[in-house]
Design an enzyme around this catalytic site. Structure first.
Site, PDB file in Angstrom:
ATOM      1  N   GLY A 103      90.412  40.492  59.957  1.00 24.27           N
ATOM      2  CA  GLY A 103      90.986  40.298  61.141  1.00 24.27           C
ATOM      3  C   GLY A 103      90.555  40.386  62.364  1.00 24.27           C
ATOM      4  N   GLY A 105      90.264  42.789  64.884  1.00 22.06           N
ATOM      5  CA  GLY A 105      90.351  44.039  65.048  1.00 22.06           C
ATOM      6  C   GLY A 105      90.195  44.650  66.189  1.00 22.06           C
ATOM      7  N   LYS A 125      87.990  40.318  74.436  1.00 20.33           N
ATOM      8  CA  LYS A 125      87.332  41.115  73.055  1.00 20.33           C
ATOM      9  C   LYS A 125      87.472  42.526  73.757  1.00 20.33           C
ATOM     10  CE  LYS A 125      83.511  41.351  70.219  1.00 20.33           C
ATOM     11  NZ  LYS A 125      82.105  40.493  69.621  1.00 20.33           N
ATOM     12  N   GLY A 138      89.644  49.473  68.472  1.00 20.41           N
ATOM     13  CA  GLY A 138      89.841  48.073  69.250  1.00 20.41           C
ATOM     14  C   GLY A 138      89.096  48.227  70.504  1.00 20.41           C
ATOM     15  N   ARG A 195      86.570  35.595  76.109  1.00 22.66           N
ATOM     16  CA  ARG A 195      85.758  34.550  75.332  1.00 22.66           C
ATOM     17  C   ARG A 195      86.516  33.203  75.533  1.00 22.66           C
ATOM     18  NH1 ARG A 195      83.374  37.074  69.852  1.00 22.66           N
ATOM     19  NH2 ARG A 195      85.571  37.280  69.121  1.00 22.66           N
ATOM     20  N   ARG A 202      87.668  30.930  61.839  1.00 27.31           N
ATOM     21  CA  ARG A 202      86.434  31.269  61.152  1.00 27.31           C
ATOM     22  C   ARG A 202      86.401  30.871  59.632  1.00 27.31           C
ATOM     23  NH1 ARG A 202      84.843  36.103  64.269  1.00 27.31           N
ATOM     24  NH2 ARG A 202      86.218  35.969  66.217  1.00 27.31           N
ATOM     25  N   ASP A 272      83.020  36.140  58.132  1.00 21.86           N
ATOM     26  CA  ASP A 272      84.230  36.194  59.173  1.00 21.86           C
ATOM     27  C   ASP A 272      83.325  35.964  60.452  1.00 21.86           C
ATOM     28  OD1 ASP A 272      82.819  38.701  58.266  1.00 21.86           O
ATOM     29  OD2 ASP A 272      83.608  39.693  60.170  1.00 21.86           O
ATOM     30  N   ASP A 282      80.558  35.740  67.837  1.00 18.40           N
ATOM     31  CA  ASP A 282      80.367  37.264  67.777  1.00 18.40           C
ATOM     32  C   ASP A 282      79.103  37.464  68.022  1.00 18.40           C
ATOM     33  OD1 ASP A 282      83.075  37.343  67.118  1.00 18.40           O
ATOM     34  OD2 ASP A 282      83.042  38.323  64.993  1.00 18.40           O
TER      35      ASP A 282
HETATM   36  P1  AMP Z   1      81.830  42.556  63.220  1.00 19.81           P
HETATM   37  O1  AMP Z   1      81.015  42.978  62.306  1.00 19.81           O
HETATM   38  O2  AMP Z   1      81.764  42.792  64.672  1.00 19.81           O
HETATM   39  O3  AMP Z   1      82.211  40.935  63.119  1.00 19.81           O
HETATM   40  O4  AMP Z   1      83.251  43.296  62.874  1.00 19.81           O
HETATM   41  C1  AMP Z   1      83.746  42.983  61.589  1.00 19.81           C
HETATM   42  C2  AMP Z   1      85.283  43.481  61.452  1.00 19.81           C
HETATM   43  O5  AMP Z   1      85.327  44.665  62.191  1.00 19.81           O
HETATM   44  C3  AMP Z   1      86.138  42.260  62.434  1.00 19.81           C
HETATM   45  O6  AMP Z   1      87.530  42.505  61.737  1.00 19.81           O
HETATM   46  C4  AMP Z   1      86.200  43.320  63.789  1.00 19.81           C
HETATM   47  O7  AMP Z   1      87.381  42.970  64.250  1.00 19.81           O
HETATM   48  C5  AMP Z   1      86.243  44.690  63.320  1.00 19.81           C
HETATM   49  N1  AMP Z   1      85.805  45.615  64.346  1.00 19.81           N
HETATM   50  C6  AMP Z   1      84.522  45.825  65.014  1.00 19.81           C
HETATM   51  N2  AMP Z   1      84.565  46.565  65.775  1.00 19.81           N
HETATM   52  C7  AMP Z   1      85.871  47.131  65.971  1.00 19.81           C
HETATM   53  C8  AMP Z   1      86.528  48.137  66.717  1.00 19.81           C
HETATM   54  N3  AMP Z   1      85.768  48.701  67.600  1.00 19.81           N
HETATM   55  N4  AMP Z   1      87.788  48.310  66.660  1.00 19.81           N
HETATM   56  C9  AMP Z   1      88.527  47.713  65.728  1.00 19.81           C
HETATM   57  N5  AMP Z   1      87.940  46.543  65.073  1.00 19.81           N
HETATM   58  C10 AMP Z   1      86.731  46.392  65.053  1.00 19.81           C
HETATM   59 MG    MG Z   2      83.057  39.457  63.991  1.00 19.85          MG
END
Ligand code: AMP
Ligand code: MG
Length: 524
Positions: A103, A105, A125, A138, A195, A202, A272, A282
């Protein structure tokens, strides 16, 4: 009186089911496409840069971008009238393994705008926690936000399908990050990127419903995406979903071929991070090939297996499409037609890749045996570190009458270790060059026509890893001039831009092993 005005037209949150729970607690969400959330308030927002071009897509003027109202909206401090921000629920396969619910995050969707008959979803973001934040905060830091903002726009200008970036804003809050995951956390400046994309759906949005055996919502999501973004599909029933899958396979293939053309390595091709519209999405630990090396990945988290290395992106996209096919099986009920579409991708990939590589070589009328020229150049480029961008750009100066001596002079600026270009390596270059020059005799375009065409395929300027890092280091000291400079430079990546010649250069030695230039982690 507010001046920033949007033509709001929300569809995702209207057509798909919401999570009834409105408490922002981390949790597993069932049978819902999204959860309502509110962005975190930023203490001292400061606009670093906004893209006029993306502003225009949304119907914003230059004055709008400079207004305090804009700043407060796109840092998440105010909510646009009549809208309700939300985080999407999706799942994913990460590094080859099923990861369950992921989801948004740290992405918060604000609203959808229709302007000039185009639909744009607008998303922050790094604007704070959501039910999908798992064990993270987040938030996003300045360095990753600079990288996302600049690269989104650079990719668009290169002609690569991508999500866009409207703005880069400092939150005024500090964020704790262990950049290399090696037990050295430090406070960094927090930032928020806005963004913009027709949709942020996705592969993982489909996967989550399939995993929950929630066929009803899977169909709703498919219908939503097809209705708004695959408008030419007129078939019905299972065929409609197969047509969607087939077109998405084509779009994904097209996107990856563009990545290969410009030397872009995504770095985290988890499902994702794969767009339902075939857009690059991303921007995390991505990188640009400097020496042409098919085994290279910028992502240190993937150092061991190099799953997401440059040379494997086409195969990984296919692997991801297989995961999506598994999800779609829930509504299609048969494997054969899905399998057929996937095989079609496989059949198309190599020819599309070779055609693209031949176009980089300035060969536009293709014969079957031209593949050897591509295979051989890939091999010879990797014998000694050779800058991909410089090599291909300079190649437009070569024609069928060029001597080997002249050829050497033309491509010399691309070699990182000139002293290695001798003996066996030099002989291999000579052999390749001879077959290339011979082959060029059969091309019918004039020298100038061919050069122009090649220069619209082989960029002169890309966002080299060290360039982004220079912009980040300066920005960290509150000097945003390099961000502005690179943004303008990369808007015209195929143009000569003599005033910016300094950016048409090999990666400097200091950047060879520097964090951020050759080593990037998922920490952002
Ligand atoms: P990513 O590898 O950046 O695509 O992230 C994978 C998952 O981790 C996604 O669900 C993101 O929303 C979540 N995510 C990455 N960084 C953070 C963060 N700093 N806080 C919360 N969720 C995160
Ligand atoms: Mg991502």
């Amino acid at each position: 009186m507010s001046s920033v005005k949007f033509n709001i037209d929300n569809t995702f949150q209207v057509e798909l089911p919401s999570d009834p729970e409105r408490q922002n607690s981390r949790r597993q969400v069932k049978n819902a496409a999204f959860s309502y959330v509110k962005p975190k308030k930023a203490t001292a927002p400061l606009l670093i840069h906004a893209s006029e071009e993306v502003g225009q897509l949304l119907g914003l003027s230059k004055e709008d971008l400079d207004s305090d109202e804009f700043l407060q909206l796109f840092v998440g401090n105010t909510i646009y009238q009549g809208t309700e921000p939300y985080a999407m629920c999706y799942a994913g396969h990460q590094f080859g393994n099923w990861a369950g619910q992921l989801g948004d995050g740290r992405a918060i969707n604000l609203f959808e705008v229709v302007n000039d008959q185009k639909r744009w979803a607008v998303q922050l973001k790094g604007a704070g926690e959501t039910p999908y934040s798992r064990n993270a905060d987040g938030l996003a830091v300045l360095r990753s936000s600079v990288r996302e903002h600049l690269c989104s726009e650079a990719m668009h200008a290169l002609g690569v399908p991508t999500t866009r970036s409207l703005s880069l804003i400092l939150s005024g809050d500090m964020v704790n990050r262990d950049m290399l995951y090696d037990g050295h956390p430090a406070l960094e400046k927090g930032a928020i990127v806005c963004r913009v994309s027709p949709s942020f759906v996705r592969f993982g949005n489909f996967e989550i419903f399939a995993a929950q055996q929630d066929k009803e919502n899977l169909v709703k999501l498919l219908d939503h995406v097809i209705h708004h973004f695959y408008k030419d599909i007129t078939s019905e029933g299972a065929q409609k979903y197969l047509d969607f899958f087939s077109q998405l396979c084509d779009r994904t293939l097209d996107m990856v071929i563009h990545w290969q053309r410009v030397g872009f390595v995504h770095g985290v091709m988890n499902t994702d991070n794969m767009s339902a519209l075939g857009l690059t999405i991303d921007y995390g630990p991505y990188g640009w090939l400097e020496p042409y090396d098919e085994d290279w990945t910028p992502n240190t988290t993937d150092r061991q297996h190099r799953r997401y290395r440059y040379g494997q992106q086409g195969k990984i996209a296919l692997w991801n499409l297989y995961q999506l096919a598994n999800a779609l099986f829930t509504v299609i009920g048969e494997t054969e037609p899905l399998q057929e579409i996937l095989e079609n991708y496989e059949d198309k990939y190599e020819p599309a890749f070779n055609k693209m590589m031949l176009s980089k070589l300035g060969i536009f009328t293709i014969n079957e045996d031209d593949v050897k020229l591509v295979d051989d150049v890939r091999e010879v480029l990797q014998l000694s570190e050779t800058d991909m961008t410089i090599f291909f750009r300079n190649l437009s100066f070569v024609n069928s009458k060029t001597t080997f001596g002249k050829f050497n002079e033309i491509i010399e600026p691309a070699f990182y270790k000139l002293e290695e270009i001798k003996g066996e390596i030099l002989i291999k270059w000579q052999l390749w060059f001879e077959s290339y020059a011979f082959r060029l005799q059969k091309e019918t375009l004039s020298y100038v026509e061919r050069m122009e065409k090649m220069n619209s395929i082989n960029p002169k300027y890309v966002l080299r890893n060290y360039m982004a890092q220079l912009a980040i280091d300066a920005a960290d000291q509150a000097d945003y001039s390099i961000i502005f400079e690179l943004y303008e430079l990369l808007k015209k990546p195929y143009a000569e831009q003599p005033d910016h010649q300094k950016w048409f250069a090999k990666r400097p030695e200091w950047a060879r092993h520097k964090v951020g230039c050759s080593m990037l982690s998922c920490s952002s």
